[in-house]
Design an enzyme around this catalytic site. Structure first.
Site, PDB file in Angstrom:
ATOM      1  N   SER A  44      24.536  10.280 -10.731  1.00 39.32           N
ATOM      2  CA  SER A  44      24.753   9.387  -9.882  1.00 39.32           C
ATOM      3  C   SER A  44      26.176   8.974  -9.719  1.00 39.32           C
ATOM      4  CB  SER A  44      24.163   8.069 -10.226  1.00 39.32           C
ATOM      5  OG  SER A  44      23.967   7.677 -11.290  1.00 39.32           O
ATOM      6  N   ASP A 335      27.052  -2.086  -9.591  1.00 38.56           N
ATOM      7  CA  ASP A 335      25.657  -2.846  -9.536  1.00 38.56           C
ATOM      8  C   ASP A 335      25.359  -3.045 -10.815  1.00 38.56           C
ATOM      9  OD1 ASP A 335      25.186  -0.130 -10.455  1.00 38.56           O
ATOM     10  OD2 ASP A 335      24.247   0.596  -8.447  1.00 38.56           O
ATOM     11  N   HIS A 338      26.201   1.027 -12.202  1.00 39.59           N
ATOM     12  CA  HIS A 338      27.368   1.948 -11.878  1.00 39.59           C
ATOM     13  C   HIS A 338      28.598   1.182 -11.757  1.00 39.59           C
ATOM     14  CE1 HIS A 338      23.295   3.992 -10.326  1.00 39.59           C
ATOM     15  NE2 HIS A 338      24.097   4.733 -10.806  1.00 39.59           N
TER      16      HIS A 338
END
Length: 371
Positions: A44, A335, A338
């Site tokens: 990610s 978040d 991340h």
């Protein structure tokens, strides 16, 4: 060693095609570009849209993601640019490297492709509880498709394509999910009952080694930057779900396991460079770089997400369409897992131009590009 100015006729022909096509797409060829192409493998933190059309919880093509990115929510797991976006700028590319999902027609592959997929890992089963994702093995299969397209553009000249691919930079950043979405989820995955942390790091490194050797042997990769893992045990979602270790702000046993893997990764760089002819692998010490960033006064919030996250941060992703913090450059995390664009910039800067002997090993990305 200095490069010869001799140009293999097939390569010269391909470069002519490359410059012509890139000129038609972008209006010009950026003469400041340090390498012909940049290929990206990862999860990610590097994903730029490959998960958008997949049936998965691990996708972020919605606001407030991308609030600081020119194109808005593209599938990047941050408020703005990723680490590899910023590195592509440092390398002189005049546009960001496209996601594999956006290269279906094969027209925009000449400067590289990003294969990274949120939720993916070195191991095939990693992240399967969240839905579809493209593991490292799957990303290598997608890279095979790209290489075949390149060979086709070279008039079926495989040797010329490999010679061209030898000059490119490759970034690989996997392993985080093999811990947080596999080993440390014992109710869903058996790995922590099968392996001790030392055994698991070894098994991961051995599998990663085989995957990287495939990239080298089958697809011509020579200049490869391996990104280590950050302090996963300090992520807000991990602390909220696992509970911090007594006397610590983080989950120390997770960070300890991560460091065992990072040490294996650094050893792997030595092994690959020693055993593979002309291989130039480097290690980026994300753990120490990010740890140093948390001590910088510019990062005023290092233990909470900038965007609203449901269930007291035990979930990871921003709640859709919710307003994030206004002072995003002061937040370490975007978040609950991340990193913010500001943190990505800090890590990208130090990985490209190392400011400490521990930042990269044995050289940094700027030196790798010159080889």
């Amino acid at each position: 060693m200095k490069e010869s100015y001799y140009c293999n006729p097939a390569i010269c022909c391909f470069l002519f095609i490359l410059f012509s096509v890139s000129g038609s797409v972008h209006g010009r060829h950026d003469r400041g570009q340090l390498v012909p192409c940049f290929f990206i493998f990862g999860a990610s933190s590097f994903d730029n849209g490959n998960n958008n059309a997949l049936p998965t919880l691990a996708k972020v093509n919605y606001p407030p993601y991308g609030i600081d990115f020119p194109a808005g929510p593209t599938g990047r797991f941050s408020n703005g640019r990723s680490i590899v976006d910023i590195i592509s700028e440092f390398l002189g590319f005049d546009d960001y490297i496209p996601s594999f999902a956006s290269t279906v027609g094969g027209e925009n592959i000449l400067k590289g492709v990003n294969y990274a997929s949120g939720g993916s890992g070195i191991r095939a089963e990693t992240g399967q509880h969240a839905g579809a994702r493209i593991s490292m093995d799957g990303q290598l299969r997608n890279h095979q498709i790209t290489v075949l397209r390149l060979i086709n553009r070279l008039g079926q000249n495989e040797s010329a394509a490999k010679e061209y691919l030898n000059k490119c930079i490759y970034a690989a950043g996997l392993g985080s999910n093999d811990y947080v979405s596999n080993y440390f989820l014992p109710s869903l995955y058996p790995t922590s009952r099968i392996y001790t942390p030392e055994q698991y790091a070894l098994v991961l490194a051995q599998q990663y080694s085989q995957q990287l050797k495939t990239l080298y042997t089958n697809y011509g990769a020579r200049k490869v930057a391996l990104f280590g893992l950050a302090q996963l045990g300090c992520a807000p979602s991990v602390v909220a779900s696992k509970g911090a270790t007594n006397g610590s702000a983080c989950v120390d046993y997770i960070n300890d396991a991560v460091q065992i893997f990072n040490n294996r990764l650094k050893e792997l760089v030595d092994e690959l460079n020693r055993n593979l002819t002309d291989a130039k692998f480097i290690y980026v010490n994300v753990y120490e770089i990010a740890l140093e960033a948390t001590s910088y006064p510019s990062f005023k919030v290092i233990d909470a997400p900038c965007c609203p996250v449901a269930s007291n941060n035990t979930l990871i992703l921003c709640t859709i369409n919710q307003t994030p913090c206004p002072n995003r450059d002061e937040y370490f995390y975007w978040d609950a897992f991340h990193l913010s664009e500001a943190t990505n910039m800090f890590i990208a800067n130090r990985s490209y131009n190392a400011q400490s002997p521990t930042d990269t090993y044995p050289i940094d990305i700027s030196d790798l590009a010159k080889l």
